[in-house]
Design a protein around this motif. Structure first.
Motif, PDB file in Angstrom:
ATOM      1  N   PHE A 175      34.062  17.930  45.035  1.00 54.27           N
ATOM      2  CA  PHE A 175      34.708  18.771  46.039  1.00 54.27           C
ATOM      3  C   PHE A 175      35.926  19.484  45.456  1.00 54.27           C
ATOM      4  CE2 PHE A 175      37.345  19.048  50.101  1.00 54.27           C
ATOM      5  CZ  PHE A 175      36.729  20.226  50.504  1.00 54.27           C
ATOM      6  N   GLY A 176      36.685  18.769  44.610  1.00 55.61           N
ATOM      7  CA  GLY A 176      37.877  19.372  44.022  1.00 55.61           C
ATOM      8  C   GLY A 176      37.560  20.585  43.164  1.00 55.61           C
ATOM      9  N   PHE A 177      36.537  20.478  42.319  1.00 52.61           N
ATOM     10  CA  PHE A 177      36.142  21.600  41.470  1.00 52.61           C
ATOM     11  C   PHE A 177      35.693  22.789  42.314  1.00 52.61           C
ATOM     12  CE2 PHE A 177      34.943  18.630  37.701  1.00 52.61           C
ATOM     13  CZ  PHE A 177      36.277  18.559  37.346  1.00 52.61           C
ATOM     14  N   TRP A 178      34.872  22.535  43.316  1.00 54.72           N
ATOM     15  CA  TRP A 178      34.357  23.636  44.142  1.00 54.72           C
ATOM     16  C   TRP A 178      35.446  24.248  45.006  1.00 54.72           C
ATOM     17  CZ3 TRP A 178      28.714  22.771  46.259  1.00 54.72           C
ATOM     18  CH2 TRP A 178      27.826  22.786  45.158  1.00 54.72           C
ATOM     19  N   LEU A 179      36.460  23.462  45.357  1.00 53.65           N
ATOM     20  CA  LEU A 179      37.577  23.986  46.145  1.00 53.65           C
ATOM     21  C   LEU A 179      38.496  24.843  45.286  1.00 53.65           C
ATOM     22  CD1 LEU A 179      38.771  23.853  49.030  1.00 53.65           C
ATOM     23  CD2 LEU A 179      40.126  21.891  48.270  1.00 53.65           C
ATOM     24  N   LEU A 180      38.688  24.455  44.031  1.00 55.99           N
ATOM     25  CA  LEU A 180      39.595  25.186  43.140  1.00 55.99           C
ATOM     26  C   LEU A 180      38.991  26.475  42.590  1.00 55.99           C
ATOM     27  CD1 LEU A 180      41.151  22.300  40.990  1.00 55.99           C
ATOM     28  CD2 LEU A 180      42.379  23.825  42.557  1.00 55.99           C
ATOM     29  N   THR A 181      37.691  26.471  42.345  1.00 58.52           N
ATOM     30  CA  THR A 181      37.049  27.583  41.637  1.00 58.52           C
ATOM     31  C   THR A 181      37.331  28.958  42.238  1.00 58.52           C
ATOM     32  OG1 THR A 181      35.294  26.144  40.818  1.00 58.52           O
ATOM     33  CG2 THR A 181      34.855  28.503  40.799  1.00 58.52           C
ATOM     34  N   PRO A 182      37.129  29.183  43.541  1.00 60.90           N
ATOM     35  CA  PRO A 182      37.361  30.543  44.058  1.00 60.90           C
ATOM     36  C   PRO A 182      38.797  31.011  43.931  1.00 60.90           C
ATOM     37  CG  PRO A 182      36.965  28.993  45.858  1.00 60.90           C
ATOM     38  CD  PRO A 182      36.635  28.269  44.596  1.00 60.90           C
ATOM     39  N   PHE A 183      39.751  30.098  44.098  1.00 63.46           N
ATOM     40  CA  PHE A 183      41.156  30.496  44.035  1.00 63.46           C
ATOM     41  C   PHE A 183      41.602  30.742  42.597  1.00 63.46           C
ATOM     42  CE2 PHE A 183      40.673  28.148  48.014  1.00 63.46           C
ATOM     43  CZ  PHE A 183      41.126  29.114  48.915  1.00 63.46           C
ATOM     44  N   LEU A 184      41.116  29.938  41.659  1.00 58.66           N
ATOM     45  CA  LEU A 184      41.414  30.197  40.246  1.00 58.66           C
ATOM     46  C   LEU A 184      40.835  31.543  39.816  1.00 58.66           C
ATOM     47  CD1 LEU A 184      40.813  26.693  38.604  1.00 58.66           C
ATOM     48  CD2 LEU A 184      42.998  27.853  38.978  1.00 58.66           C
ATOM     49  N   SER A 185      39.676  31.880  40.370  1.00 63.18           N
ATOM     50  CA  SER A 185      39.054  33.166  40.054  1.00 63.18           C
ATOM     51  C   SER A 185      39.934  34.324  40.520  1.00 63.18           C
ATOM     52  CB  SER A 185      37.673  33.255  40.702  1.00 63.18           C
ATOM     53  OG  SER A 185      37.109  34.530  40.535  1.00 63.18           O
ATOM     54  N   PHE A 186      40.565  34.171  41.688  1.00 64.67           N
ATOM     55  CA  PHE A 186      41.446  35.215  42.204  1.00 64.67           C
ATOM     56  C   PHE A 186      42.733  35.308  41.384  1.00 64.67           C
ATOM     57  CE2 PHE A 186      39.508  34.293  46.607  1.00 64.67           C
ATOM     58  CZ  PHE A 186      38.469  35.171  46.361  1.00 64.67           C
ATOM     59  N   TRP A 187      43.227  34.161  40.930  1.00 61.67           N
ATOM     60  CA  TRP A 187      44.532  34.118  40.271  1.00 61.67           C
ATOM     61  C   TRP A 187      44.466  34.476  38.788  1.00 61.67           C
ATOM     62  CZ3 TRP A 187      45.376  28.663  42.748  1.00 61.67           C
ATOM     63  CH2 TRP A 187      45.660  28.819  44.100  1.00 61.67           C
ATOM     64  N   PHE A 196      31.039  20.782  51.431  1.00 62.54           N
ATOM     65  CA  PHE A 196      31.716  20.952  50.148  1.00 62.54           C
ATOM     66  C   PHE A 196      31.451  22.332  49.557  1.00 62.54           C
ATOM     67  CE2 PHE A 196      31.582  16.106  49.163  1.00 62.54           C
ATOM     68  CZ  PHE A 196      32.586  15.907  50.092  1.00 62.54           C
ATOM     69  N   MET A 197      30.277  22.890  49.833  1.00 66.98           N
ATOM     70  CA  MET A 197      29.956  24.216  49.317  1.00 66.98           C
ATOM     71  C   MET A 197      30.509  25.314  50.217  1.00 66.98           C
ATOM     72  SD  MET A 197      26.287  26.053  48.452  1.00 66.98           S
ATOM     73  CE  MET A 197      25.901  26.491  50.153  1.00 66.98           C
ATOM     74  N   GLU A 198      30.266  25.210  51.510  1.00 70.05           N
ATOM     75  CA  GLU A 198      30.568  26.314  52.415  1.00 70.05           C
ATOM     76  C   GLU A 198      32.043  26.455  52.767  1.00 70.05           C
ATOM     77  OE1 GLU A 198      28.766  28.758  53.419  1.00 70.05           O
ATOM     78  OE2 GLU A 198      26.945  28.053  52.423  1.00 70.05           O
ATOM     79  N   PHE A 199      32.764  25.338  52.875  1.00 71.47           N
ATOM     80  CA  PHE A 199      34.168  25.415  53.281  1.00 71.47           C
ATOM     81  C   PHE A 199      35.020  26.208  52.295  1.00 71.47           C
ATOM     82  CE2 PHE A 199      38.500  23.545  53.508  1.00 71.47           C
ATOM     83  CZ  PHE A 199      38.830  23.977  54.784  1.00 71.47           C
ATOM     84  N   PRO A 200      34.938  25.935  50.965  1.00 67.33           N
ATOM     85  CA  PRO A 200      35.719  26.748  50.023  1.00 67.33           C
ATOM     86  C   PRO A 200      35.348  28.224  50.057  1.00 67.33           C
ATOM     87  CG  PRO A 200      34.957  24.725  48.970  1.00 67.33           C
ATOM     88  CD  PRO A 200      34.242  24.819  50.286  1.00 67.33           C
ATOM     89  N   LEU A 201      34.057  28.514  50.245  1.00 64.30           N
ATOM     90  CA  LEU A 201      33.626  29.910  50.304  1.00 64.30           C
ATOM     91  C   LEU A 201      34.193  30.607  51.532  1.00 64.30           C
ATOM     92  CD1 LEU A 201      29.843  29.608  49.290  1.00 64.30           C
ATOM     93  CD2 LEU A 201      31.795  30.162  47.827  1.00 64.30           C
ATOM     94  N   LEU A 202      34.271  29.878  52.652  1.00 64.69           N
ATOM     95  CA  LEU A 202      34.771  30.460  53.895  1.00 64.69           C
ATOM     96  C   LEU A 202      36.269  30.724  53.826  1.00 64.69           C
ATOM     97  CD1 LEU A 202      34.293  31.266  56.886  1.00 64.69           C
ATOM     98  CD2 LEU A 202      34.770  28.874  57.475  1.00 64.69           C
ATOM     99  N   ILE A 203      37.047  29.722  53.411  1.00 66.86           N
ATOM    100  CA  ILE A 203      38.508  29.879  53.443  1.00 66.86           C
ATOM    101  C   ILE A 203      39.008  30.825  52.353  1.00 66.86           C
ATOM    102  CG2 ILE A 203      38.861  27.618  54.499  1.00 66.86           C
ATOM    103  CD1 ILE A 203      39.752  26.583  51.754  1.00 66.86           C
ATOM    104  N   SER A 204      38.216  31.029  51.310  1.00 66.57           N
ATOM    105  CA  SER A 204      38.617  31.958  50.246  1.00 66.57           C
ATOM    106  C   SER A 204      38.162  33.386  50.537  1.00 66.57           C
ATOM    107  CB  SER A 204      38.029  31.507  48.908  1.00 66.57           C
ATOM    108  OG  SER A 204      36.617  31.569  48.929  1.00 66.57           O
TER     109      SER A 204
END
Length: 278
Positions: free
Chosen positions: A140-152, A214-222
């Motif tokens: 979950f941690g990796f999938w949560l971090l990935t979209p935001f690291l991509s933006f930053w 774990f997949m959909e929540f990071p995609l939604l909030i990002s």
């Protein structure tokens, strides 16, 4: 009313930057390192097999199957625009750039999701809390971090816009869930097969919902998944649960049965060899 409900999210879209793929690749390498260190060979094999299967379905079949009569001619179930360029059929020079996105969304996804799933299935019996916390936190941690690291991180800001037209799939998905859990209930919710344990049914459903969350929540909030909360609820309860019951039966019944049969066959072959040498 039901049709209106599904109409609001029949197009599953992702809009992300290409460096999302590179960051996901780094985390995948770390994930595999932990699996190897902990000698999780079965989850690795499970992830590889399902990865090839999902790649075949999503990147090849859906990319080449028409979306249906409700869409303009030439529209397919899976569509890609990378750097503003529509991915043609055949791909030609665009094969590798599309392959990167395909690999992340299918093979990498499988190594994470199905590897974790196998570990969770194992822990229904052994209940190794340290193992559960370790691999769930990494996943979950990796999938949560990935979209935001991509933006930053300004590694590669090429946009990837991909859509999956779900019109022809929603009924099939819901049917899969109903049939799958009906079979699971028949095996573990009744005494018909002498292995009644209703807790298994609830456990499989919770694991299936968690994986989808774990997949959909990071995609939604990002903002990568430009849908709403209704789509999140639908995906959480339906997306992974359409396969979870079948996979548990495969894990708990089919594979052990095949392994036992294989061992018996090997013993018979050894006995034959010994008999021949006498």
């Amino acid at each position: 009313m039901i049709n209106d409900f599904f109409e609001s999210f029949k197009q599953a879209r992702r809009l992300f930057e290409y460096d999302y793929i590179f960051i996901d690749g780094v985390f995948l390498t770390i994930w595999l390192a932990f699996l190897i260190k902990c000698k999780k060979w079965a989850p690795i094999k499970f992830g590889i097999i399902t990865g090839f299967l999902i790649y075949t379905i999503d990147a090849i079949a859906w990319f080449n199957i028409p979306a249906g009569s409700t869409y303009p001619s030439g529209t397919y179930i899976r569509e890609y625009w990378i750097g503003g360029i529509y991915m043609p059929r055949p791909l030609g020079d665009y094969f590798w750039i599309k392959f990167g996105a395909d690999f992340m969304m299918t093979f990498s996804y499988s190594m994470f999701a199905f590897g974790w799933l196998w570990i969770m299935f194992e822990n229904f019996v052994k209940k190794n809390k340290r193992e559960i916390v370790l691999f769930t936190s990494l996943f979950f941690g990796f999938w949560l971090l990935t979209p935001f690291l991509s933006f930053w991180l300004p590694i590669d800001n090429t946009t990837v816009d991909t859509v999956r037209y779900m019109d022809t799939q929603i009924t099939i998905w819901i049917t899969n869930v109903v049939i799958g859990y009906s079979i699971l209930f028949l095996i573990y919710g009744t005494n018909k097969f002498n292995c009644k344990n209703p807790k298994i049914i609830l456990y499989v459903m919770i694991i299936g919902c968690l994986e989808s969350f774990f997949m959909e929540f990071p995609l939604l909030i990002s903002g990568i998944r430009p849908t709403g909360i209704l789509f999140l609820f639908f995906e959480v309860f339906i997306l992974f649960n359409q396969g979870a019951p079948y996979l548990y039966i495969l894990f708990d019944k089919v594979i052990p049965m095949l392994s036992h049969k294989n061992k018996i066959d090997q013993l018979k072959e050894i006995e034959l060899v010994i008999e021949r040498k006498k």
